[in-house]
Write an enzyme that holds these catalytic residues in place. Structure first.
Site: not given
Ligand code: AMP
Ligand code: TRP
Length: 338
Positions: A116, A202, A199
Site C-alpha cells: 500500500k 475496491k 487481488k
C-alpha cells in the site's frame, strides 16, 4: 450442565469504496451464517480507511453505503452487532496501547504495508504503518477468538497473536486470548479482472478490474467480456490452470458463485473457449448479485434508519468492550479516571 466455551466472532471491512465481488466472496458471504452459530460482531472500520486519504463527504457516504451493502448481503442487526469503528472509543485507545506493545521490527515485515505504501514509503502516513496494531485492537477489545477474513489478512492476524502474547507475558497475565483466523472457501482470494496476479480491490484505480456489488447487469457483462484471459480452452483438470492466473480466477469465481468446486466447473465446461464461458459466468453473477444491489438501493433511500441501526450496534459493542478496557487499564497501571 457443561457450559460451552464462548466463542465470539469479529470481523471488519473498510468503507473505502463500494464492496467488490472479492469482499463478498472472500469475507461478507462467510459472515452471514456466523450470526447464528456465534456471538458475532461486524465493524465498518472507518479509522482504518483514513490511513490513506479519504474525501470527507465521500467517506461518510461510503460508510452508510457499506452498512447498506452488509445488510443487503444478509447481516441482520437483530442477529449480530453491526457498527462503525469510530463510534466505539475502545478501538483507538487499545490501538494506542498496542502501538506501545508491538515492535517496529514486526511491523517492518508486513507485506500489506509494503504494497500500500508503494515506492515512496517515507511519504506513507504513520497510521498506515501501525494499521495492524489497530486491527489487533479491534478484535482483542472484545476478546473475540474467531476472525473470518480473506487470505490477505492472515499475516495481520499472526501479528495480533504476537501482540496478545507479548502483552500477557510483559504484564504477567492471561488476559488476551489467542485468535484463530477463519479463511474459507474457494474464493478466499479473488483476483483483479485485468491482472490475475493482483487481488481484486475496491481501491484499484481501474474500475474494470473489479465487479462492484452495485454494478448492474450491463456493467457486469462488459467487465466480464473485457476480463483478461488467454487463448487456450477450459482444461479438463486443475493442473491445466497452472501458470494461467486469469483463467484460474474466472473458474474460481464461477465455482464460488454457484457454490461448487472448481473441479466441477472444469468438468462441466472443459473444451469450451473463454468467450462462451464468460457468457455463462455473467448470467450466474447477475442472478446472484442483482437482488443484493436492489436491496442496497432500497436501504439507501432511508439513511435515518441505517444510522439508527448503526448507533444501536455501537451501543451494544461498547457494552462488551468497555469492561474489557477497564481491566486492561488496571493491568497496565493507568490511574482510574473516576
Ligand atoms: P478490505 O476491502 O481490505 O476492507 O477487506 C475486507 C475483507 O474482504 C477482508 O476480510 C479481506 O480479506 C476480504 N477481501 C478483500 N479483497 C479480497 C479479494 N480480492 N479476495 C478475497 N477476499 C478479499
Ligand atoms: N484489515 C482488514 C482489511 O483490510 C480490515 C479489518 C480491520 C479487519 N480490522 C479488522 C478484519 C479486524 C478483521 C478483523 O481487510
Amino acid at each position: 450442565m457443561v457450559m460451552k466455551p464462548m466463542t465470539r466472532v469479529f470481523s471488519g471491512i473498510q468503507p473505502s469504496g463500494v464492496p467488490t465481488l472479492g469482499n463478498y466472496l472472500g469475507a461478507i458471504r462467510n459472515w452471514v451464517p456466523m450470526q447464528d452459530a456465534h456471538e458475532s460482531i461486524f465493524c465498518i472500520v472507518d479509522l482504518h480507511a483514513i490511513t490513506v486519504w479519504q474525501d470527507p463527504k465521500e467517506l461518510s457516504r461510503q460508510t452508510r453505503e457499506m452498512a447498506a451493502a452488509l445488510i443487503a448481503c444478509g447481516l441482520d442487526s437483530k442477529r449480530c452487532t453491526l457498527f462503525v469503528q469510530s463510534h466505539v472509543p475502545a478501538h483507538a485507545e487499545l490501538g494506542w496501547i498496542f502501538n506501545c506493545v508491538a515492535r517496529i521490527g514486526w511491523l517492518n515485515r508486513m507485506t500489506q504495508f509494503k504494497d500500500k505504501a508503494g515506492k515512496d514509503r517515507e511519504a506513507a502516513s504513520a497510521g498506515l504503518y501501525v494499521y495492524p496494531n489497530l486491527m489487533a485492537a479491534d478484535i482483542l477489545a472484545y476478546h473475540a477468538t474467531k476472525v473470518p477474513v480473506g487470505d490477505d489478512q492472515k499475516q495481520h492476524l499472526e501479528l495480533a497473536n504476537d501482540i496478545a502474547q507479548k502483552f500477557n507475558h510483559d504484564y504477567g497475565v492471561e488476559f488476551f486470548p489467542n485468535i484463530e483466523p477463519l479463511i474459507q472457501g474457494v474464493a478466499a482470494r479473488v483476483m483483479s479482472l485485468r491482472d490475475g496476479t493482483k487481488k481484486m480491490s475496491k481501491s484499484d484505480p481501474s474500475d474494470q478490474s473489479r465487479i462492484n456489488l452495485t454494478d448492474d447487469a450491463d456493467a457486469i457483462a462488459l467487465k466480464i467480456r473485457r476480463a483478461k484471459t488467454d487463448a487456450e480452452p477450459i482444461p479438463e483438470h486443475m493442473a491445466g490452470l497452472e501458470g494461467r492466473p486469469e483463467a484460474r480466477n474466472l473458474v474460481g469465481i464461477m465455482a464460488a458463485i454457484t457454490d461448487t468446486l472448481p473441479e466441477n466447473v472444469l468438468r462441466e465446461h472443459s473444451g469450451q473457449g473463454f468467450g462462451a464461458f464468460k457468457g455463462t459466468l455473467t448470467e450466474a453473477l447477475v442472478a446472484h448479485l442483482s437482488p443484493i444491489a436492489a436491496e442496497m438501493r432500497r436501504l439507501l433511500t432511508d439513511p435515518g434508519a441505517l444510522d439508527a441501526a448503526l448507533h444501536l450496534g455501537a451501543e451494544r459493542a461498547n457494552a462488551v468492550a468497555e469492561p474489557i478496557m477497564k481491566q486492561a487499564r488496571e493491568i497496565i497501571g493507568l490511574l482510574p479516571a473516576r
